[in-house]
Design a protein around this motif. Sequence first.
Motif, PDB file in Angstrom:
ATOM      1  N   ARG A 281     -64.907  76.393  19.888  1.00 47.23           N
ATOM      2  CA  ARG A 281     -64.993  77.769  19.408  1.00 47.23           C
ATOM      3  C   ARG A 281     -66.271  78.445  19.897  1.00 47.23           C
ATOM      4  O   ARG A 281     -66.279  79.629  20.224  1.00 47.23           O
ATOM      5  CB  ARG A 281     -64.938  77.791  17.882  1.00 47.23           C
ATOM      6  CG  ARG A 281     -63.560  77.423  17.330  1.00 47.23           C
ATOM      7  CD  ARG A 281     -63.589  77.265  15.835  1.00 47.23           C
ATOM      8  NE  ARG A 281     -62.307  76.780  15.343  1.00 47.23           N
ATOM      9  CZ  ARG A 281     -62.111  76.305  14.138  1.00 47.23           C
ATOM     10  NH1 ARG A 281     -63.114  76.251  13.271  1.00 47.23           N
ATOM     11  NH2 ARG A 281     -60.920  75.879  13.759  1.00 47.23           N
ATOM     12  N   LEU A 282     -67.366  77.678  19.931  1.00 48.15           N
ATOM     13  CA  LEU A 282     -68.612  78.230  20.440  1.00 48.15           C
ATOM     14  C   LEU A 282     -68.487  78.585  21.922  1.00 48.15           C
ATOM     15  O   LEU A 282     -69.003  79.610  22.380  1.00 48.15           O
ATOM     16  CB  LEU A 282     -69.756  77.239  20.224  1.00 48.15           C
ATOM     17  CG  LEU A 282     -70.202  77.028  18.778  1.00 48.15           C
ATOM     18  CD1 LEU A 282     -71.242  75.916  18.694  1.00 48.15           C
ATOM     19  CD2 LEU A 282     -70.773  78.319  18.209  1.00 48.15           C
ATOM     20  N   ASP A 283     -67.784  77.730  22.666  1.00 51.27           N
ATOM     21  CA  ASP A 283     -67.547  78.024  24.087  1.00 51.27           C
ATOM     22  C   ASP A 283     -66.761  79.318  24.234  1.00 51.27           C
ATOM     23  O   ASP A 283     -67.076  80.164  25.085  1.00 51.27           O
ATOM     24  CB  ASP A 283     -66.771  76.876  24.752  1.00 51.27           C
ATOM     25  CG  ASP A 283     -67.648  75.669  25.028  1.00 51.27           C
ATOM     26  OD1 ASP A 283     -68.889  75.843  25.117  1.00 51.27           O
ATOM     27  OD2 ASP A 283     -67.103  74.560  25.164  1.00 51.27           O
ATOM     28  N   ARG A 284     -65.726  79.478  23.426  1.00 58.57           N
ATOM     29  CA  ARG A 284     -64.917  80.696  23.514  1.00 58.57           C
ATOM     30  C   ARG A 284     -65.735  81.920  23.133  1.00 58.57           C
ATOM     31  O   ARG A 284     -65.609  82.980  23.752  1.00 58.57           O
ATOM     32  CB  ARG A 284     -63.688  80.568  22.611  1.00 58.57           C
ATOM     33  CG  ARG A 284     -62.641  79.582  23.128  1.00 58.57           C
ATOM     34  CD  ARG A 284     -61.308  79.765  22.411  1.00 58.57           C
ATOM     35  NE  ARG A 284     -61.369  79.421  21.005  1.00 58.57           N
ATOM     36  CZ  ARG A 284     -61.153  78.202  20.533  1.00 58.57           C
ATOM     37  NH1 ARG A 284     -60.858  77.198  21.362  1.00 58.57           N
ATOM     38  NH2 ARG A 284     -61.215  77.956  19.237  1.00 58.57           N
ATOM     39  N   ALA A 285     -66.578  81.771  22.098  1.00 58.21           N
ATOM     40  CA  ALA A 285     -67.419  82.886  21.676  1.00 58.21           C
ATOM     41  C   ALA A 285     -68.402  83.275  22.775  1.00 58.21           C
ATOM     42  O   ALA A 285     -68.635  84.457  23.032  1.00 58.21           O
ATOM     43  CB  ALA A 285     -68.182  82.515  20.396  1.00 58.21           C
TER      44      ALA A 285
ATOM     45  N   GLY B 253     -67.955  82.808  25.948  1.00 59.15           N
ATOM     46  CA  GLY B 253     -67.169  83.449  27.006  1.00 59.15           C
ATOM     47  C   GLY B 253     -66.884  84.904  26.696  1.00 59.15           C
ATOM     48  O   GLY B 253     -66.969  85.765  27.574  1.00 59.15           O
ATOM     49  N   ARG B 254     -66.560  85.194  25.421  1.00 53.04           N
ATOM     50  CA  ARG B 254     -66.299  86.577  25.026  1.00 53.04           C
ATOM     51  C   ARG B 254     -67.558  87.419  25.139  1.00 53.04           C
ATOM     52  O   ARG B 254     -67.517  88.569  25.586  1.00 53.04           O
ATOM     53  CB  ARG B 254     -65.768  86.612  23.592  1.00 53.04           C
ATOM     54  CG  ARG B 254     -64.334  86.123  23.446  1.00 53.04           C
ATOM     55  CD  ARG B 254     -63.764  86.507  22.093  1.00 53.04           C
ATOM     56  NE  ARG B 254     -64.499  85.897  21.003  1.00 53.04           N
ATOM     57  CZ  ARG B 254     -64.205  84.712  20.477  1.00 53.04           C
ATOM     58  NH1 ARG B 254     -63.194  84.006  20.962  1.00 53.04           N
ATOM     59  NH2 ARG B 254     -64.902  84.218  19.465  1.00 53.04           N
ATOM     60  N   ALA B 255     -68.702  86.824  24.745  1.00 55.98           N
ATOM     61  CA  ALA B 255     -69.971  87.557  24.826  1.00 55.98           C
ATOM     62  C   ALA B 255     -70.293  87.893  26.278  1.00 55.98           C
ATOM     63  O   ALA B 255     -70.747  89.003  26.593  1.00 55.98           O
ATOM     64  CB  ALA B 255     -71.096  86.736  24.204  1.00 55.98           C
ATOM     65  N   ALA B 256     -70.071  86.936  27.189  1.00 52.49           N
ATOM     66  CA  ALA B 256     -70.334  87.178  28.611  1.00 52.49           C
ATOM     67  C   ALA B 256     -69.419  88.266  29.151  1.00 52.49           C
ATOM     68  O   ALA B 256     -69.840  89.147  29.907  1.00 52.49           O
ATOM     69  CB  ALA B 256     -70.138  85.880  29.395  1.00 52.49           C
ATOM     70  N   ALA B 257     -68.147  88.223  28.737  1.00 54.83           N
ATOM     71  CA  ALA B 257     -67.193  89.235  29.199  1.00 54.83           C
ATOM     72  C   ALA B 257     -67.582  90.617  28.685  1.00 54.83           C
ATOM     73  O   ALA B 257     -67.505  91.610  29.412  1.00 54.83           O
ATOM     74  CB  ALA B 257     -65.790  88.871  28.729  1.00 54.83           C
ATOM     75  N   ASP B 258     -68.033  90.688  27.427  1.00 57.12           N
ATOM     76  CA  ASP B 258     -68.462  91.967  26.863  1.00 57.12           C
ATOM     77  C   ASP B 258     -69.670  92.505  27.617  1.00 57.12           C
ATOM     78  O   ASP B 258     -69.788  93.709  27.848  1.00 57.12           O
ATOM     79  CB  ASP B 258     -68.816  91.796  25.379  1.00 57.12           C
ATOM     80  CG  ASP B 258     -67.588  91.540  24.525  1.00 57.12           C
ATOM     81  OD1 ASP B 258     -66.471  91.800  25.021  1.00 57.12           O
ATOM     82  OD2 ASP B 258     -67.747  91.058  23.385  1.00 57.12           O
ATOM     83  N   SER B 259     -70.576  91.594  27.988  1.00 56.68           N
ATOM     84  CA  SER B 259     -71.766  92.010  28.718  1.00 56.68           C
ATOM     85  C   SER B 259     -71.391  92.591  30.080  1.00 56.68           C
ATOM     86  O   SER B 259     -71.922  93.618  30.511  1.00 56.68           O
ATOM     87  CB  SER B 259     -72.709  90.814  28.898  1.00 56.68           C
ATOM     88  OG  SER B 259     -73.848  91.171  29.658  1.00 56.68           O
ATOM     89  N   VAL B 260     -70.456  91.921  30.759  1.00 60.39           N
ATOM     90  CA  VAL B 260     -70.005  92.404  32.073  1.00 60.39           C
ATOM     91  C   VAL B 260     -69.365  93.772  31.931  1.00 60.39           C
ATOM     92  O   VAL B 260     -69.618  94.680  32.732  1.00 60.39           O
ATOM     93  CB  VAL B 260     -69.010  91.399  32.692  1.00 60.39           C
ATOM     94  CG1 VAL B 260     -68.340  92.004  33.923  1.00 60.39           C
ATOM     95  CG2 VAL B 260     -69.726  90.117  33.067  1.00 60.39           C
TER      96      VAL B 260
END
Length: 205
Positions: free
Chosen positions: A153-157, A159-166
């Motif tokens: 779940r931390l990995d997915r979170a 990943g979402r944070a990185a995508a939001d940043s992009v």
Amino acid sequence: MKHGLAALRVRRVDLVKRRLLVAESVTEVNGRAVFGTPKTHQRRSVPLPRFLVEPIAAQIAGRAGDELVFTSPAGEVLRNNNFRRRVFDRAAESVGLTGLTPHELRHTAASLAVAEGANVKAVQRMLGHASAAITLDVYADLFEDDLDQVADRLDRAAGRAAADSVRAEGAVRTSTRCVRVIDSMSDLGEWLVGRAGLEPATEGL
């Protein structure tokens, strides 16, 4: 041994909220059914899965609130020994689970809840343990297995944070480009006006 399910009354079944209120238990003493409080002397709310709502609704249909949900064929209180011998053991054997006990279903429920992401406090309330420490003592190995899920779940979170940043950076770049285009268009307009020997209109700006 105290049994909460055998003491469950119709009024303590909430099919809308999908909850069973365990507020009473029954114990067999010298052949007599004695009703009392649960083993921790505290009420607890047990979640009812959706797939059980319809069967439970049929089970209590037409019954008064004070009637028991589960009874013997004669409508009396379920006696553990009779129920085991006549119903439970036969059912367990028919599905290849010879030797299974009703109490083990309690552990099964806890295991399934943990596997589906329930936290220790939720499991504690469901089982009626006096404290979360007791729950952890009994089911610590299950929560240890759940650590892998936490990491996932931390990995997915992340990943979402990185995508939001992009996406945010992309939005900033797009906004910057828009400003530059507007500035360029403004400069172009002034140049065209100057070439035509006209004064730029300012009224209404």
